[in-house]
Design a protein around this motif. Structure first.
Motif, PDB file in Angstrom:
ATOM      1  N   SER A 104       0.824  -1.203   0.000  1.00  0.00           N
ATOM      2  CA  SER A 104       0.000   0.000   0.000  1.00  0.00           C
ATOM      3  C   SER A 104       0.857   1.250   0.000  1.00  0.00           C
ATOM      4  CB  SER A 104      -0.932  -0.001   1.217  1.00  0.00           C
ATOM      5  OG  SER A 104      -1.660   1.205   1.297  1.00  0.00           O
ATOM      6  N   VAL A 105       1.939   1.246   0.774  1.00  0.00           N
ATOM      7  CA  VAL A 105       2.831   2.396   0.813  1.00  0.00           C
ATOM      8  C   VAL A 105       3.416   2.665  -0.572  1.00  0.00           C
ATOM      9  CG1 VAL A 105       5.036   3.249   1.686  1.00  0.00           C
ATOM     10  CG2 VAL A 105       3.406   2.188   3.247  1.00  0.00           C
ATOM     11  N   ASP A 108       0.672   3.900  -3.149  1.00  0.00           N
ATOM     12  CA  ASP A 108       0.137   5.220  -2.845  1.00  0.00           C
ATOM     13  C   ASP A 108       1.208   6.299  -2.809  1.00  0.00           C
ATOM     14  OD1 ASP A 108      -2.607   4.526  -2.612  1.00  0.00           O
ATOM     15  OD2 ASP A 108      -2.169   3.570  -0.697  1.00  0.00           O
ATOM     16  N   SER A 109       2.444   5.950  -3.185  1.00  0.00           N
ATOM     17  CA  SER A 109       3.496   6.956  -3.299  1.00  0.00           C
ATOM     18  C   SER A 109       3.517   7.583  -4.683  1.00  0.00           C
ATOM     19  CB  SER A 109       4.863   6.320  -3.004  1.00  0.00           C
ATOM     20  OG  SER A 109       5.185   5.354  -3.986  1.00  0.00           O
ATOM     21  N   ILE A 141       2.030   7.798   4.953  1.00  0.00           N
ATOM     22  CA  ILE A 141       1.531   6.489   4.516  1.00  0.00           C
ATOM     23  C   ILE A 141       2.486   5.368   4.929  1.00  0.00           C
ATOM     24  CG2 ILE A 141       0.190   7.429   2.607  1.00  0.00           C
ATOM     25  CD1 ILE A 141       2.371   6.529   0.706  1.00  0.00           C
ATOM     26  N   ILE A 144       1.447   4.514   8.352  1.00  0.00           N
ATOM     27  CA  ILE A 144       0.178   3.792   8.306  1.00  0.00           C
ATOM     28  C   ILE A 144       0.372   2.352   7.866  1.00  0.00           C
ATOM     29  CG2 ILE A 144      -2.029   3.630   7.075  1.00  0.00           C
ATOM     30  CD1 ILE A 144      -2.045   6.695   6.978  1.00  0.00           C
ATOM     31  N   GLY A 145       1.179   2.148   6.824  1.00  0.00           N
ATOM     32  CA  GLY A 145       1.235   0.836   6.188  1.00  0.00           C
ATOM     33  C   GLY A 145       2.300  -0.106   6.691  1.00  0.00           C
ATOM     34  N   PHE A 270      -2.994  10.171  -1.166  1.00  0.00           N
ATOM     35  CA  PHE A 270      -2.533   9.861   0.189  1.00  0.00           C
ATOM     36  C   PHE A 270      -3.698   9.539   1.123  1.00  0.00           C
ATOM     37  CE2 PHE A 270       1.307  12.732  -0.747  1.00  0.00           C
ATOM     38  CZ  PHE A 270       2.102  11.652  -1.083  1.00  0.00           C
ATOM     39  N   PRO A 273      -4.983   5.156   1.780  1.00  0.00           N
ATOM     40  CA  PRO A 273      -4.715   4.285   2.929  1.00  0.00           C
ATOM     41  C   PRO A 273      -5.347   4.791   4.216  1.00  0.00           C
ATOM     42  CG  PRO A 273      -2.746   5.535   2.362  1.00  0.00           C
ATOM     43  CD  PRO A 273      -3.737   5.764   1.262  1.00  0.00           C
ATOM     44  N   GLN A 292       0.177   4.598  13.819  1.00  0.00           N
ATOM     45  CA  GLN A 292      -0.727   4.730  12.679  1.00  0.00           C
ATOM     46  C   GLN A 292      -1.526   6.027  12.742  1.00  0.00           C
ATOM     47  OE1 GLN A 292      -2.646   0.862  13.206  1.00  0.00           O
ATOM     48  NE2 GLN A 292      -1.835   0.203  11.228  1.00  0.00           N
ATOM     49  N   THR A 299      -0.365  12.574   7.065  1.00  0.00           N
ATOM     50  CA  THR A 299      -0.954  12.525   5.731  1.00  0.00           C
ATOM     51  C   THR A 299      -1.871  13.712   5.490  1.00  0.00           C
ATOM     52  OG1 THR A 299      -0.836  10.108   5.717  1.00  0.00           O
ATOM     53  CG2 THR A 299      -2.357  11.136   4.171  1.00  0.00           C
TER      54      THR A 299
END
Length: 357
Positions: A104-105, A108-109, A141, A144-145, A270, A273, A292, A299
């Motif tokens: 996911s990181v 979503d980058s 992110i 988060i991930g 961003f 996630p 998180q 974010t």
């Protein structure tokens, strides 16, 4: 019939702008239980082909014009190959080969790649605050991930982290997620060129159909047991990902991307996630760690900085899509049952974007 956003500050305008990222995040949650019961390329094709048909039917209802001429179809085919076949194919294959967090990181980058391409092709101004926001977004992110223990290990030990097998990075599939992110970034930029010759709504529908056909063709030749193990709940999850996570989400996203500032719009990725995390917390009762929540905060700060970079830098002459400015973050955090964090909020503002007919 058209989407009227010019000068609008209504809650509907805010919802339409963030809808693609909410739908992508929730679709990822819905797909969690489907992946073990199907094959990746069949799943990728299923997300594209029916969604493309739905978009074309909607475009016909809205009286959107069909593509005309070889230039229009050439750009649509290129768009379909990169943003349809390659993006969805790399994404689906990567999802079954990598951890959900790191994957996911990486996917979503892609706003970083969009920013660089937009700077090069369209001379979009990014500036100090924009680059700072992009950096904070990637950091957010990541918090988060990535697993908490990996982050703590990084802080304690620096760059030497042998316990996490970084030498096997390519074999585990993260490179496929990186290729998916790059494909989506190029697709986001391509829509500008596609829309010189075709309507953005119908072009999006055709690119999903033309992009999904090769995926199903390869799936039929190389994969087996594509749907035999799918129960009713999995079919419902696939349908949600197709209708909401593809047809509606991509329809809105590429409509907005066809006119306006790509760096600002792409930065909202961003949020994907963030929505996935909060949806899992609210619906699935998943517990979120302080790290998180720190990622969520970073974010939202990053999106604020990217979309307010012209004001913060003293340059008010900027044309863009509707931008995020101070009350979505507060709504997100309050909806999850958490306290307000430093009164950071986000709402949608318009800076007179060009509205397509």
């Amino acid at each position: 019939m058209q989407l009227q956003l010019r000068g609008s500050k209504s809650p509907l305008a805010s919802l339409l702008l963030i809808a693609p990222f909410f739908l992508w995040g929730t679709a990822m949650v819905a797909m969690k239980g489907v992946i073990p019961h199907t094959t990746p390329l069949f799943m990728a094709g299923f997300r594209l082909l029916p969604a493309g048909v739905l978009i074309l039917l909607t475009g016909g209802f809205m009286a959107r014009p069909q593509p005309q001429g070889w230039k229009a179809w050439s750009w649509i085919i290129l768009f379909a190959l990169i943003d349809g076949s390659l993006f969805q194919g790399f994404l689906a294959e990567g999802l079954v080969r990598t951890s959900a967090g790191l994957g996911s990181v990486m996917i979503d980058s892609q706003p970083l790649a969009v920013a660089l391409l937009s700077l090069w092709l369209f001379q979009e101004h990014i500036g100090f605050w924009g680059w700072l926001g992009l950096g904070l977004g990637v950091a957010g992110i990541s918090l988060i991930g990535l697993p908490d223990e990996l982050i703590i290990h990084l802080l304690d030990s620096g760059v030497n982290i042998p316990a996490f097998n970084w030498e096997n990075l390519l074999a585990s599939g993260e490179w496929l997620m990186l290729l998916a992110a790059l494909s989506m970034a190029v697709g986001t930029v391509l829509i500008r060129f596609v829309c010189k010759y075709a309507d953005p709504v119908t072009a999006t529908g055709w690119h999903m159909i033309l992009g999904g056909l090769p995926l199903w063709g390869i799936s039929s030749a190389w994969e087996s047991q594509q749907w035999q193990n799918l129960a009713l709940t999995e079919w419902l999850s696939l349908s949600y990902a197709t209708v909401f996570g593809s047809a509606i989400a991509y329809g809105f996203f590429f409509y907005f991307a066809s006119s306006g500032n790509l760096t600002s719009l792409s930065s909202l990725t961003f949020l994907t996630p963030v929505f996935a995390l909060l949806f899992g917390h609210l619906i699935l009762s998943e517990v979120l760690s302080p790290i998180q929540w720190g990622g969520v905060l970073l974010t939202l700060v990053s999106i604020y900085l990217i979309n307010q970079r012209e004001k913060l830098g003293g340059n008010k002459n900027m044309t863009s899509v509707p931008e995020i400015t101070p009350s979505i973050s507060q709504s997100i955090l309050e909806a999850s049952g958490t306290k307000k964090v430093n009164s950071i909020s986000v709402a949608v503002r318009e800076s007179e974007p060009e509205v397509l007919p």
